[in-house]
Motif scaffolding. Sequence first.
Motif, PDB file in Angstrom:
ATOM      1  N   HIS B 613       0.837  -1.202   0.000  1.00  0.00           N
ATOM      2  CA  HIS B 613       0.000   0.000   0.000  1.00  0.00           C
ATOM      3  C   HIS B 613       0.870   1.250   0.000  1.00  0.00           C
ATOM      4  O   HIS B 613       0.403   2.338  -0.285  1.00  0.00           O
ATOM      5  CB  HIS B 613      -1.001   0.012   1.146  1.00  0.00           C
ATOM      6  CG  HIS B 613      -0.382   0.057   2.500  1.00  0.00           C
ATOM      7  ND1 HIS B 613      -0.061  -1.075   3.199  1.00  0.00           N
ATOM      8  CD2 HIS B 613      -0.003   1.090   3.271  1.00  0.00           C
ATOM      9  CE1 HIS B 613       0.479  -0.719   4.354  1.00  0.00           C
ATOM     10  NE2 HIS B 613       0.538   0.580   4.413  1.00  0.00           N
ATOM     11  N   PHE B 614       2.135   1.080   0.310  1.00  0.00           N
ATOM     12  CA  PHE B 614       3.076   2.176   0.076  1.00  0.00           C
ATOM     13  C   PHE B 614       3.617   2.038  -1.340  1.00  0.00           C
ATOM     14  O   PHE B 614       3.815   0.920  -1.814  1.00  0.00           O
ATOM     15  CB  PHE B 614       4.254   2.102   1.047  1.00  0.00           C
ATOM     16  CG  PHE B 614       3.904   2.507   2.447  1.00  0.00           C
ATOM     17  CD1 PHE B 614       3.502   3.807   2.714  1.00  0.00           C
ATOM     18  CD2 PHE B 614       3.986   1.601   3.487  1.00  0.00           C
ATOM     19  CE1 PHE B 614       3.186   4.193   4.009  1.00  0.00           C
ATOM     20  CE2 PHE B 614       3.670   1.982   4.786  1.00  0.00           C
ATOM     21  CZ  PHE B 614       3.268   3.286   5.039  1.00  0.00           C
ATOM     22  N   GLN B 615       3.862   3.131  -1.956  1.00  0.00           N
ATOM     23  CA  GLN B 615       4.453   3.081  -3.285  1.00  0.00           C
ATOM     24  C   GLN B 615       5.800   2.385  -3.181  1.00  0.00           C
ATOM     25  O   GLN B 615       6.633   2.752  -2.344  1.00  0.00           O
ATOM     26  CB  GLN B 615       4.618   4.498  -3.839  1.00  0.00           C
ATOM     27  CG  GLN B 615       5.107   4.520  -5.259  1.00  0.00           C
ATOM     28  CD  GLN B 615       4.948   5.894  -5.893  1.00  0.00           C
ATOM     29  OE1 GLN B 615       4.540   6.858  -5.244  1.00  0.00           O
ATOM     30  NE2 GLN B 615       5.285   5.999  -7.163  1.00  0.00           N
ATOM     31  N   LEU B 616       6.000   1.400  -4.001  1.00  0.00           N
ATOM     32  CA  LEU B 616       7.249   0.659  -3.914  1.00  0.00           C
ATOM     33  C   LEU B 616       8.440   1.554  -4.244  1.00  0.00           C
ATOM     34  O   LEU B 616       8.296   2.525  -4.980  1.00  0.00           O
ATOM     35  CB  LEU B 616       7.223  -0.541  -4.853  1.00  0.00           C
ATOM     36  CG  LEU B 616       6.916  -1.851  -4.125  1.00  0.00           C
ATOM     37  CD1 LEU B 616       5.496  -1.875  -3.657  1.00  0.00           C
ATOM     38  CD2 LEU B 616       7.216  -3.029  -4.995  1.00  0.00           C
ATOM     39  N   GLY B 617       9.565   1.205  -3.704  1.00  0.00           N
ATOM     40  CA  GLY B 617      10.754   1.995  -3.972  1.00  0.00           C
ATOM     41  C   GLY B 617      10.826   3.248  -3.121  1.00  0.00           C
ATOM     42  O   GLY B 617      11.832   3.941  -3.131  1.00  0.00           O
ATOM     43  N   GLY B 628       7.738  11.818   6.109  1.00  0.00           N
ATOM     44  CA  GLY B 628       7.252  13.167   5.844  1.00  0.00           C
ATOM     45  C   GLY B 628       7.257  13.446   4.354  1.00  0.00           C
ATOM     46  O   GLY B 628       8.200  13.100   3.655  1.00  0.00           O
ATOM     47  N   GLY B 629       6.202  14.056   3.861  1.00  0.00           N
ATOM     48  CA  GLY B 629       6.169  14.420   2.447  1.00  0.00           C
ATOM     49  C   GLY B 629       5.811  13.274   1.536  1.00  0.00           C
ATOM     50  O   GLY B 629       5.845  13.423   0.325  1.00  0.00           O
ATOM     51  N   TYR B 630       5.456  12.130   2.111  1.00  0.00           N
ATOM     52  CA  TYR B 630       5.076  10.997   1.258  1.00  0.00           C
ATOM     53  C   TYR B 630       3.706  11.258   0.648  1.00  0.00           C
ATOM     54  O   TYR B 630       2.779  11.657   1.337  1.00  0.00           O
ATOM     55  CB  TYR B 630       5.048   9.707   2.073  1.00  0.00           C
ATOM     56  CG  TYR B 630       4.508   8.521   1.314  1.00  0.00           C
ATOM     57  CD1 TYR B 630       5.260   7.943   0.306  1.00  0.00           C
ATOM     58  CD2 TYR B 630       3.243   8.004   1.581  1.00  0.00           C
ATOM     59  CE1 TYR B 630       4.763   6.867  -0.420  1.00  0.00           C
ATOM     60  CE2 TYR B 630       2.740   6.928   0.864  1.00  0.00           C
ATOM     61  CZ  TYR B 630       3.509   6.373  -0.134  1.00  0.00           C
ATOM     62  OH  TYR B 630       3.023   5.307  -0.849  1.00  0.00           O
ATOM     63  N   GLN B 631       3.633  11.032  -0.643  1.00  0.00           N
ATOM     64  CA  GLN B 631       2.358  11.199  -1.324  1.00  0.00           C
ATOM     65  C   GLN B 631       1.699   9.838  -1.461  1.00  0.00           C
ATOM     66  O   GLN B 631       2.231   8.938  -2.083  1.00  0.00           O
ATOM     67  CB  GLN B 631       2.573  11.791  -2.721  1.00  0.00           C
ATOM     68  CG  GLN B 631       3.103  13.209  -2.703  1.00  0.00           C
ATOM     69  CD  GLN B 631       2.086  14.193  -2.166  1.00  0.00           C
ATOM     70  OE1 GLN B 631       0.907  14.108  -2.475  1.00  0.00           O
ATOM     71  NE2 GLN B 631       2.542  15.109  -1.337  1.00  0.00           N
ATOM     72  N   GLU B 632       0.542   9.729  -0.857  1.00  0.00           N
ATOM     73  CA  GLU B 632      -0.239   8.496  -0.906  1.00  0.00           C
ATOM     74  C   GLU B 632      -0.469   8.076  -2.354  1.00  0.00           C
ATOM     75  O   GLU B 632      -0.730   8.916  -3.215  1.00  0.00           O
ATOM     76  CB  GLU B 632      -1.582   8.839  -0.293  1.00  0.00           C
ATOM     77  CG  GLU B 632      -2.272   7.894   0.661  1.00  0.00           C
ATOM     78  CD  GLU B 632      -1.465   7.245   1.734  1.00  0.00           C
ATOM     79  OE1 GLU B 632      -1.042   6.134   1.457  1.00  0.00           O
ATOM     80  OE2 GLU B 632      -1.312   7.803   2.836  1.00  0.00           O
ATOM     81  N   LEU B 633      -0.365   6.790  -2.601  1.00  0.00           N
ATOM     82  CA  LEU B 633      -0.684   6.279  -3.937  1.00  0.00           C
ATOM     83  C   LEU B 633      -2.202   6.079  -3.984  1.00  0.00           C
ATOM     84  O   LEU B 633      -2.739   5.258  -3.269  1.00  0.00           O
ATOM     85  CB  LEU B 633       0.024   4.951  -4.147  1.00  0.00           C
ATOM     86  CG  LEU B 633       0.173   4.462  -5.568  1.00  0.00           C
ATOM     87  CD1 LEU B 633       0.976   5.437  -6.393  1.00  0.00           C
ATOM     88  CD2 LEU B 633       0.848   3.111  -5.582  1.00  0.00           C
TER      89      LEU B 633
END
Lengths: 418, 1036
Positions: B613-617, B628-633
């Motif tokens: 559910h997290f963007q891979l990589g 911080g600053g992670y953009q949800e997929l």
Amino acid sequence: MIHSLFLVNSSGDIFLEKHWKSVVSRSVCDYFFEAQERASEPENVPPVIPTPHHYLISVLRHRIYFVAVIQSEVPPLFVIEFLHRVVDTFQDYFGVCTEAAIKDNVVVVYELLEEMLDNGFPLATESNILKELIKPPTILRTVVNTITGSTNVGEQLPTGQLSVVPWRRTGVKYTNNEAYFDVVEEIDAIIDKSGSTITAEIQGVIDACVKLSGMPDLTLSFMNPRLLDDVSFHPCVRFKRWEAERILSFIPPDGNFRLLSYHVSSQNLVAIPVYVKHNITFREGSSQGRFELTLGPKQTMGKAVESVLVSSQLPRGVLNVNLNPSQGTYTFDPVTKLLSWDVGKINPQKLPSLKGSMSLQAGASKPDENPTINIQFKIQQMAISGLKVNRLDMYGEKYKPFKGIKYMTKAGKFQVRT
Amino acid sequence: EGSDGKYHVGSSSMKAPAKPIAGNNYGHHCKPECFRSRHDDLKEMLDSNKDSLKLEAMKRIVAMMARGKNASDLFPAVVKNVACKNIEVKKLVYVYLVRYAEEQQDLALLSISTFQRGLKDPNQLIRASALRVLSSIRVTIIIPIMMLAIKDAASDMSPYVRKTAAHAIPKLYSLDPEQKEPLIEVIEKLLADKTTLVAGSVVMAFEGVCPERIDLIHKNYRKLCNLLIDVEEWGQVVIINMLTRYARTQFLNPNANEVLLEEGEEKEFYGSDEEEGKEEKVEKKKPYVMDPDHRLLLRNTKPLLQSRNAAVVMAVAQLYFHLAPKAEVGVTAKALVRLLRSHSEVQFVVLQNVATMSIKRKGMFETYLKSFYIRSTDPTQIKVLKLEVLTNLATETSISIILREFQTYIKSMDKDFVAATIQAIGRCATNIGEVRDTCLNGLVQLLSNRDELVVAESVVVIKKLLQMQPEQHSDIIKHMAKLIENIQVPMARASILWLIGEYCEHVPKIAPDVLRKMAKSFTSEEDIVKLQILNLAAKLYLTNSKQTKLLTQYVLNLAKYDQNYDIRDRARFIRQLIVPTDKGGALSKYAKKLFLALKPAPILESPFKDRDHFQLGSLSHLLNVKAGGYQELPDWPETAPDPSVRNVEVMDKRKEKKKVEKPFYSDSEDESRLTESADSDSNTGSGSESSSATEESDSGSKSEDSGGESESEQQEKPNRKADKSRVKPWDVSNWEDFNNNNEEEKIQPDWINCKHTYTHLASKGSKINSFSCRINSMANGLELLKLFWHSRVLFVCILPCSAQTISPTFSSLKTYELLHRLTGEGLAVGYCFGRQPFVRDPHMVTVQIQFTNHMDTEARNLRVREPRLQSGMRIKEFPEIEVLPPGETVTTVMGIDFCDSTQAANFQLCTHTRKFCVSIQPPVGELMAPVFMLENEFKKEQGQLMGMNEIKETLVLGEACQSDYAIVQRVTAAANVGQVPCGSDQEFAGKTMTSNSLVLVTVITKRDRTAQLTVNCEKMVIGTMLVKDILHALSQ
């Protein structure tokens, strides 16, 4: 992206820091040191360490940790790949990448880092562009600079960044125009106890040293390009052309660069050039163990196996060894228990062997681990996969270049289980 | 401290360049006063006239900075040199300035005018460098100047300056988030830039400032896709990651409807908004159609898998993982495996991602299993990750070699790794039931290992495994009870005690004794062990109070005075619960239920489960925490947003494309149509059919590009007429005649004819191959093929000998897609199972392959290469097709022996320039050929295939298949079997291609729409799968 960079030596001192945004206190490295303490081996420090306000992403090369400080989401590989690129650049500039070399050239290092990142985002990472911006230090230049007061920084403006072939510097001129290509293949293999191959594959690279004037356009073709199962290219290679014709067509960077790395499909049978006969036994109740090792050539296509080096991590219970090599020399470190045997060249008529006994801790039970044997070797003038370069042509320039190609096979991660 | 009042230059005196002279004077006259200052020698050098001295000073200052020494007191002396003529001095001054300006804001202003002048320089590189430094000075007062400079630079002539402007945007934004709106305007402008130099930097700015403004990307989407390959590597990473997110908001999930996807239908080209009404109709059915823009992204990123940059490869891999149809994700595996050769840090990150991928898409790494084998020289963290991947990849077939590998690992010297291996064995044992006992035995053997850690870890894992089936393993429990005397590791001791307590009924003699021993050593145990002793005591008290009453009391008393409050607490709790008191705790009668409840076995799960559910990589994926600053997929949208937003200009191309992109064979509705209009004859043919028919002819022949709706019906007829005349030589016209016949009364008269034609065709020396070549040579060959494929003809052939393979009884051939025209770069390839016997080899399934060249150049040398087959499978390739002119279609035939399995046959399809990896996966129904049988034979054979070989299933017949005829059709469409003539029930017989095992299908219809389906086949796998397929076909 990358906020700051700290270089840490093996004794845990920060000997260089550089910041691209607001300064991050070097105390952030304490988290790194903590992780370092927890890790049993230097290479077991996790590459990514979260701290309350930052993330530390580090790589370990030449016994120096390059620790980048990150504040927000960024692909970890992006940072890791960049850090490796930094190390490669240092190596390219100073010949070696050691603490001493970095300290001696701290100004060049700083200038390089300044050009490589802008606000933490990679700007110029191509060695050709960097060399246009900042001249690598040479002894001669250092002497001249001290006398005349001239500088390392290029006087001209770096036009390379603007060109359509950003990897090549402009205005290259040589009196001798030459292009050398080294095809180097490494065999990775795991051989099991009985000598059968568990897994083996060939990884190859073509390293080039191209010193050609002007803007040469080269094409390199292979006799048997189908061997190459998986390839990765230097950005200069025209991908379309490869896809269509299996020809490498490119305008090369100036100097040394890695043109291509490839993988030879594991479906093809890999020739294993050496075999090992071993007998390493410990007897219950005795404080002695037997150690016997014999090496021999196998599937070498008539070429000599050279620079053979055998190393093995013996079980902790081994106190010392008393061995007798038929050729070469061996060393055993009683602290790390690392046995290494510098064999040299394998003579098929008289196979090199290492025989003798190991003394174990008295009273301790026999170790139940089996050591693995790591082997390194080189075979000149042969690419074990059979890859052959067909021809190299140059377009776009008038002169006749001198062309050279060299093949070599080496052991990569070559392990024999016992 | 170091600055003497003299240097306080107010913001009013911005004319810094005048200063050096003053500085010089100062240096000469006031020397003695400065000895207090630490760096007066440096200041003096900086103030000198000689560049070499200045340079030397700057170098020393930079060295100080590098070591982390504070050099801020030199600021005034340094900043004066900002306009120095010497480039190196100037550069080093910039470095200094950027580092210390924040601390010395007022003084930093002195330098600004120099940069402002630089911004107007005719040389683009000087402009760029001025902007770069100016924007790096973190001084709030100059924000308006920066803003202005960025705006100017964004419309600079030079792309390099524009790139620098893009770099400056996040700098300004972090200095003052208030500037967001005007900065977005600049970003919007720069996004429209067409140069590769700018693309990466501006997307980076976009991600930093306004990642939520997906709408800004629409118009630039296609351009970014097309530029991608030429952008520098770092920019590629940023763009690919952003586009992954973008695609998730704009396109439909290609894997949402696996079934439809498998049929490979390429129904409709998008862009149906304005024109044709017909397309709306199709849209209602919503078959999955990949948006061409979606395809564009996948196609243009694929070559980047060949990048030397690991970050780029990873970015493409994650893009494919998150966006590509399931079948295509596999292409990234090879590249990822290649990265495993790289530095250990790279390996670490890649393995983390592979671990996540391998859970979701096990198949993609199966062939690379050996690449994850562990070497003794790998760092432990790499070993553990490889172990994770190996465990995830373990299947029934590979488990034995994996376990053999694990056996070697257990002997490793790296004990942490050994412990991890034992855990992995435990997981394999839980996941794959077949090897549970083997694993358990192996682990029990480890209990006699010399290393205590190994033993302890084994105990913990064995405990978990035993929990799954304790009854069978009381001897192991006994064995473990004995171990308690030797094992010191608390976790292991606790595990053993728990086991004995939990299964005390299996070891009634030993359990009380263990408690006795533990009571003795209670005080010296670790806390977790103490808790388990209490637990054991309580359980024994409940089951065997006679023997253990006193012991339990004793232990409880000891615990009562323990130092740890948890243990005291637990003791009090247990005493209340189990020891009956006068006050009669209401709960004590439930004590047994509380303590000895049946506990579900623990599920040993991969720590990487659901990490996707997290963007891979991403960093967040690696840490499994949102950074911080992670953009949800985002999740895929339910319905695709309007694709026209990405149109840049009104394109004429669209129309053109339309023509080429006409759907291939639309046959999903064939079956439904069949029954809807049982009397459908080609003249009146339902709307959809006629239109699809025209489309087909369109794509095949250039003669009728017009393809307008209204004309279709008129066109169709002449077409067929024309065909009729052409196909004369083989009398194929019969088929059509038959086709026109009323199907309700399907049977007899024409049979013979048909059969004739058919066998005639097959045997007539020409064989299938040349036959199809012949077809191709005819200008309108496609029409014929269509007839061939669409003919709903009963090819029932009555041959004299029984149980002999006969020609297929019914063919309504489904076309599957082998290569989509976008992937194939203009070459579209479809295939269908021909259902005729493959003449060259009776064990092979006939596969008809149809090539259509949509390119505007001719394709040459179409051929099969490097088939990669499961063992036993064989391929008979079609003869190489020399030339396929643009717009033309060619059909050919190949044979594949699938070995009676539905494993896909993989091979490469080569043209003279490209090669494509493709695979053909047969539905189980195509693995057989019809057999002619009489009813009594059928019954006899069925009688021999009872028991295990018989699978019965009751089903509710679908709306559309009430009639017997419909059932026959459905069954024969789903499987290549022949109907048993004149049977009392609906009976069908066939035999598998490779092993000639009989496949018998019976459908008995009952009232109220239910039916019973029976399949008898000695190959149980085939039987099971076939039942599933037929069920599916009948219940629709």
